[in-house]
Design a protein around this motif. Structure first.
Motif, short mmCIF file in Angstrom:
data_model
loop_
_atom_site.label_atom_id
_atom_site.label_comp_id
_atom_site.label_asym_id
_atom_site.label_seq_id
_atom_site.Cartn_x
_atom_site.Cartn_y
_atom_site.Cartn_z
N THR A 273 0.54 -1.16 -0.13
CA THR A 273 0.02 -0.15 0.16
C THR A 273 0.80 1.34 -0.18
O THR A 273 0.16 2.33 -0.76
CB THR A 273 -1.24 0.22 0.68
OG1 THR A 273 -0.53 0.21 2.62
CG2 THR A 273 -1.76 -0.65 0.72
N GLU A 274 1.89 1.55 0.29
CA GLU A 274 2.44 2.30 0.96
C GLU A 274 3.30 2.61 -0.87
O GLU A 274 3.68 3.68 -1.19
CB GLU A 274 4.08 2.13 1.77
CG GLU A 274 2.87 2.18 3.37
CD GLU A 274 4.44 2.79 3.81
OE1 GLU A 274 5.45 2.86 3.70
OE2 GLU A 274 4.13 2.46 5.19
N ALA B 65 0.95 4.03 -2.94
CA ALA B 65 0.67 5.68 -2.43
C ALA B 65 1.78 6.36 -3.44
O ALA B 65 1.94 7.44 -3.71
CB ALA B 65 -0.01 5.99 -1.43
N ARG C 72 -5.77 11.89 -6.80
CA ARG C 72 -6.01 11.42 -5.53
C ARG C 72 -7.43 10.40 -5.43
O ARG C 72 -7.84 9.10 -4.20
CB ARG C 72 -7.16 12.70 -5.41
CG ARG C 72 -7.35 12.70 -4.23
CD ARG C 72 -8.83 13.94 -4.27
NE ARG C 72 -7.12 15.63 -4.39
CZ ARG C 72 -6.79 16.26 -5.67
NH1 ARG C 72 -7.29 15.84 -6.88
NH2 ARG C 72 -5.30 17.17 -5.29
N VAL D 32 -4.83 7.21 -4.48
CA VAL D 32 -4.98 7.40 -2.49
C VAL D 32 -5.75 6.69 -1.77
O VAL D 32 -5.82 6.54 -0.65
CB VAL D 32 -3.77 8.48 -2.94
CG1 VAL D 32 -3.40 8.48 -1.34
CG2 VAL D 32 -2.86 8.62 -3.51
N GLU D 33 -6.72 7.50 -2.52
CA GLU D 33 -8.32 7.51 -1.26
C GLU D 33 -8.81 6.08 -1.37
O GLU D 33 -8.74 5.46 -0.16
CB GLU D 33 -8.62 8.06 -1.80
CG GLU D 33 -8.90 9.95 -1.93
CD GLU D 33 -10.09 10.36 -1.95
OE1 GLU D 33 -10.79 10.21 -3.09
OE2 GLU D 33 -10.42 11.98 -1.68
N VAL E 108 -6.32 3.29 -2.01
CA VAL E 108 -5.72 2.00 -1.31
C VAL E 108 -5.78 2.36 0.50
O VAL E 108 -5.39 1.62 1.25
CB VAL E 108 -4.35 2.84 -1.24
CG1 VAL E 108 -3.27 2.58 -0.94
CG2 VAL E 108 -3.90 2.55 -3.47
N ALA E 109 -5.85 3.70 0.79
CA ALA E 109 -6.37 4.00 2.29
C ALA E 109 -7.48 3.44 2.57
O ALA E 109 -7.74 3.14 3.58
CB ALA E 109 -6.67 5.32 2.56
N VAL F 87 -0.05 5.65 4.43
CA VAL F 87 -0.17 5.80 3.25
C VAL F 87 -0.98 7.14 2.98
O VAL F 87 -0.19 7.45 1.70
CB VAL F 87 -2.50 4.81 2.83
CG1 VAL F 87 -1.95 5.59 1.70
CG2 VAL F 87 -1.12 3.09 2.80
N GLU F 88 -1.34 8.13 3.92
CA GLU F 88 -1.60 8.94 3.44
C GLU F 88 -0.72 9.96 4.30
O GLU F 88 -0.24 11.12 3.09
CB GLU F 88 -2.82 9.57 4.77
CG GLU F 88 -3.93 9.01 5.10
CD GLU F 88 -4.93 9.06 6.06
OE1 GLU F 88 -4.36 10.17 6.86
OE2 GLU F 88 -6.77 8.85 5.83
N GLY G 258 1.66 8.94 0.31
CA GLY G 258 0.05 9.24 -1.05
C GLY G 258 0.11 11.17 -0.42
O GLY G 258 -0.78 11.39 -1.36
N LYS G 259 0.63 11.76 0.15
CA LYS G 259 0.38 13.67 0.39
C LYS G 259 0.43 14.00 -0.70
O LYS G 259 1.52 14.15 -1.83
CB LYS G 259 1.31 14.21 0.90
CG LYS G 259 0.49 15.13 1.59
CD LYS G 259 1.18 15.43 3.04
CE LYS G 259 0.41 17.52 2.92
NZ LYS G 259 1.47 17.78 4.75
#
Length: 339
Positions: free
Chosen positions: A110-111, A114, A130, A133-134, A136-137, A301-302, A305-306
């Motif tokens: 997941t990382e 992201a 976006r 990433v959403e 994946v989170a 992840v957040e 993936g920022k």
């Protein structure tokens, strides 16, 4: 209490208590034996064996029972029984460790997704980045719900609605976002990166199947039943061996202690055989705390993936590389016209 340590920052991004045993805690652990969760679970079975041992000792004292068993056959059977119980417990621990490795893989994959979305997709298609990433989170909590699905209940890890919040549905949304991002670009290198991200998404699909395999494939039932029967017969005949070896006064406590040892090992194997059975607990005592691990992965992840503010591309200098100084201007959010 036992030694409590914080989880590694790479696992959760904020600490949660992990209890580890230390050799200095032996006395405290011994004092807590009456409240042991293992003892509570095996208490009824131990009580039945203690009752049999007490009855045998009382009948011997009253002169109503002269029956006793030779020690050698019981010793040989006990050796085989110990190997059988230990092997079963080791097999159960292998399942427990496999489950933990699966969740470690979830964190890494997941990382990677992201980071890839933020690095390769965001500059060209920020809306698709976006969405990736959403999605994946959302995957770790969805997988946690799948792991907590009890056998016999509907499998929440299999997609019914492609846009649903189950684990497979999340993977489908990731693939759709990757496909949309690829359709918006014709650059070869970019397509290769998207293919690599799609391969990572496929790994998340494999993880769902691996968790389902652990949940729905217990150790062979005949193996567990034979171990239980073997252990029951051995423990119920144990007082007939001890009555001549240690006397009627020590028969009952000796039976209780030996049964506690063997029953405890067997029960621990049963508990860790299904590593997601008590996942609501925030410890690694007898299960994997999937909710806590999922929350930590989501934070990572957040962070990974920022997304930065989207920038506009300037013409390349001819070989696919930005013009001099363009990278610095992109970082500053200023795109000055080329001289």
């Amino acid at each position: 209490e036992l030694v409590t340590m914080a989880a590694p920052p790479s696992e959760t991004s904020e600490p949660f208590p992990i209890t580890r045993y230390s050799s200095q805690d032996w006395w405290r652990v011994l004092k807590e034996l009456p409240s042991s969760s293992v003892l509570v679970r095996i208490a009824p079975r131990m009580a039945a064996n203690v009752v049999v041992a007490t009855l045998v000792a009382w009948l011997r004292v009253a002169g109503l029972l002269r029956l006793s068993f030779p020690a050698l056959p019981h010793q040989l059977a006990g050796a085989f029984l110990g190997l059988l119980v230990t092997f079963r417990t080791n097999s159960a621990y292998a399942r427990f460790w496999e489950a933990r490795c699966i969740w470690g893989k979830v964190r890494g994959v997941t990382e990677a997704l992201a980071i890839g979305a933020a690095t390769y997709v965001a500059p060209r298609a920020p809306e698709h980045a976006r969405a990736i990433v959403e999605a994946v989170a959302e995957y770790p909590p969805a997988l946690a719900r799948t792991c907590k699905t009890q056998p016999g209940q509907p499998d929440r890890g299999r997609a019914v609605d492609p846009g649903g919040d189950d684990a497979i549905g999340v993977c489908q949304r990731i693939h759709r976002s990757l496909a949309a991002a690829e359709a918006a670009s014709e650059k070869t290198f970019y397509s290769l990166q998207l293919a690599a991200l799609a391969a990572h998404a496929d790994k998340l699909v494999d993880v769902v199947g691996a968790c389902g395999r652990i949940m729905r494939t217990p150790l062979p039932l005949s193996y567990s039943r034979h171990t239980s029967r073997f252990l029951s017969i051995w423990s119920f005949t144990l007082p007939f061996v001890l009555i001549d070896a240690v006397g009627y006064l020590a028969t009952v406590p000796a039976t209780a202690v030996l049964c506690w040892m063997l029953f405890g090992i067997e029960d621990i194997g049963h508990q860790i055989e299904q590593p997601f059975s008590h996942s609501d607990e925030n410890t690694f005592d007898t299960s994997i705390p999937v909710d806590t691990l999922a929350a930590g992965i989501v934070r990572q992840v957040e962070r990974a993936g920022k997304l930065e503010e989207p920038v506009h591309h300037q013409p390349d200098i001819g070989d696919g590389r930005p013009a001099n100084g363009e990278v610095a201007r992109r970082r500053e959010g200023v795109l000055a016209p080329a001289a």
